[in-house]
Design an enzyme around this catalytic site. Sequence first.
Site, short mmCIF file in Angstrom:
data_model
loop_
_atom_site.label_atom_id
_atom_site.label_comp_id
_atom_site.label_asym_id
_atom_site.label_seq_id
_atom_site.Cartn_x
_atom_site.Cartn_y
_atom_site.Cartn_z
N LYS A 1 26.29 -16.03 68.93
CA LYS A 1 27.69 -16.35 68.62
C LYS A 1 27.79 -17.67 67.86
CE LYS A 1 29.14 -18.51 73.03
NZ LYS A 1 30.12 -18.42 74.15
N PHE B 1 9.59 -38.50 85.57
CA PHE B 1 10.89 -37.85 85.62
C PHE B 1 11.24 -37.66 87.09
CE2 PHE B 1 13.91 -35.30 83.00
CZ PHE B 1 13.83 -36.05 81.84
N GLN C 1 23.61 -26.69 89.44
CA GLN C 1 23.11 -28.07 89.46
C GLN C 1 24.11 -29.07 88.88
OE1 GLN C 1 19.58 -29.60 86.92
NE2 GLN C 1 18.82 -29.54 89.02
N HIS D 1 24.12 -32.83 87.42
CA HIS D 1 23.27 -33.93 86.95
C HIS D 1 23.93 -35.25 87.35
CE1 HIS D 1 21.00 -36.57 84.34
NE2 HIS D 1 20.22 -35.57 84.01
N LEU E 1 25.65 -35.90 78.55
CA LEU E 1 24.46 -36.20 79.35
C LEU E 1 23.88 -37.56 79.02
CD1 LEU E 1 22.18 -35.26 81.27
CD2 LEU E 1 21.04 -34.29 79.26
N GLU F 1 18.00 -38.16 82.41
CA GLU F 1 17.26 -38.62 83.58
C GLU F 1 16.14 -39.58 83.18
OE1 GLU F 1 16.72 -35.44 86.28
OE2 GLU F 1 14.75 -36.14 86.91
N ARG G 1 17.60 -34.35 91.40
CA ARG G 1 18.98 -34.46 90.93
C ARG G 1 20.00 -34.19 92.03
NH1 ARG G 1 18.06 -31.42 85.10
NH2 ARG G 1 17.18 -33.24 84.06
N HIS H 1 25.39 -29.22 85.23
CA HIS H 1 24.32 -29.36 84.23
C HIS H 1 23.45 -28.12 84.07
CE1 HIS H 1 21.47 -31.51 81.74
NE2 HIS H 1 20.48 -31.12 82.52
N ARG I 1 16.69 -27.19 90.23
CA ARG I 1 15.69 -27.33 89.16
C ARG I 1 15.30 -28.80 89.00
NH1 ARG I 1 15.69 -28.82 83.91
NH2 ARG I 1 17.96 -28.80 83.62
#
Length: 566
Positions: free
Chosen positions: A38, A117, A230, A232, A242, A245, A276, A345, A380
């Site tokens: 799209k 991370f 989730q 964030h 965002l 992280e 997170r 997120h 995640r």
Amino acid sequence: MEKIKEDVLILGGGMAGLRAAIAAAEYNPKLSVGLVSKLYPLRSHSVSAEGGTSAVLNPKDSFDLHSFDTIKGSDYLGDQDAIEEFVRLVPEQIYTTDHWGCPWSRNPDGTISQRDFGALSFPRATFAADKTGFHVMQTLFSRAMKYNIHFYNEYFATKLILNGGQLNSVTTIDLRTGNFVVFQGKALIFAMGGAGRLYQFATYAHSVTGDGDGIAYRAGIPLKDMEFIQFHPTGLVPSGILITEAARAEGGYLLNSKKERFMGTYAPHKFETASRDVVSRAIMWEIEAGRGVKGEYGDMEYVYLDMRHIADKLDERLPMITEIAKKFNGIDAHTELVPVHPATHYTMGGIDSNVKTTTSVPGVFVAGENACVSIHGANRLGSNSTNECLALGNVAGIAAAEWAVSHSVSDLDVAQVNDEEKRIWEDMLKRDGGENIAKIREDLRINMDKNVGVFRTADPLRNSLKNIAALKERYEKITIQDKASTFNLELEWAFEVGFMLDLAEIITAGALQRTESRGAHYRRDFPDRDDANFMKHTIATYSKDGPALTYRPVVVTKWQPTVRSY
């Protein structure tokens, strides 16, 4: 009606879709590959991925360590056999994209650089500054130009048609012309991303509306673990953009209104680099305790991200978020504090699949955030999304190509296609009950933020279901004021909101039934994880009366569930 046939048909032009298209084209250059999106691919939400993509590249790291981090991060809801296989697929994708020209950041000796991370026990996040998604997407798109891939940009998919449980066709609207176009393929890959714009305060592009999940669900393909959404920890206030992280992994601190660094209270070993879900709840608890900041950005309270002490790293390793803070908030992150609040997120749930990317319908595959393998379980880990798009996009592309080689395109189910064409032009477009689609969408998002957010409780969840039912009634009375054929975005929104209402109902119903807290799903009235009753996936199947929920046990190989702390 226009009809187009391809050997391999892919819905979605983001990272998973592009990687799948390249894999299919490489598998057999004689196959025609059609990619329907799209958007233009380089406008896909994948370009906004920032911080990194986990891969075991260092001899001191190991597949077992990556697997365990992922399983622990999932709060033991991830299928361990799938995770073990997945982590072994990833390194090849890093080296492959490197050879294709992806500008991965480098160490002084020329090797690919990796950084820490959230919730990783080894710094394995491969990165390209903080523009990882942008650079990977540019690399994939450039590579895709080499092959026999047909791009159908700005086509909006409305329905998957199955006949006797077999793939038949996909109906679309060519947004540029308004033409009704039917695609057929020998194999089909869903790679249409997540559903995060069900919520108001989100890091997602506004195009991420869960179309793929909605289309599959309506066709009878089950969705899995949709209640796990989730948040964030660091969405920029007030936009929700965002703030990666990686900012915390590089040393950024979170501070409350008293300028106190508070994460030691909630994650004494990992602090800001906890997972997170843990960091998001910590921020919300600080705000609820009266230690949030009431500032210049409206009613939303927030905390601060302090990067002043790592100012020397910002321009080299975090240039994009530095630029974002400046452009959107007028803040110089080198010298000023950045306002952040948890934002939606990632959709851990999706089309029920496995690590082979197959679904319940033969010849239909799925990859990326559209899929629920389940690798991510209840939460995640950061840097475990782009690698999934690359690794399982590649798996899906090869699997679809293999299927296409030995199967043919079905005879078009003309009756169902005609019904869908009639639904679009004679029902949706001419519906005239006076309700505004944008207002319904806004009310849905307010409901989800308020009742199905970071913290959940039975009564708000029940209220959410009532609200969604009322919104569905209003949806039947919408009026689409724009009757034009070309670029009728109001008509597109109408379809998107229809999918979103279905998904909101599934998320809320699943959350209400899961009377425990696990990963991103935190029930105030059931604050503990309940392995005895809920080490199982939620499977949602379409019915006229709403989602039918069933459950399937989690696959455990060698890591038994234990207390999860950081």
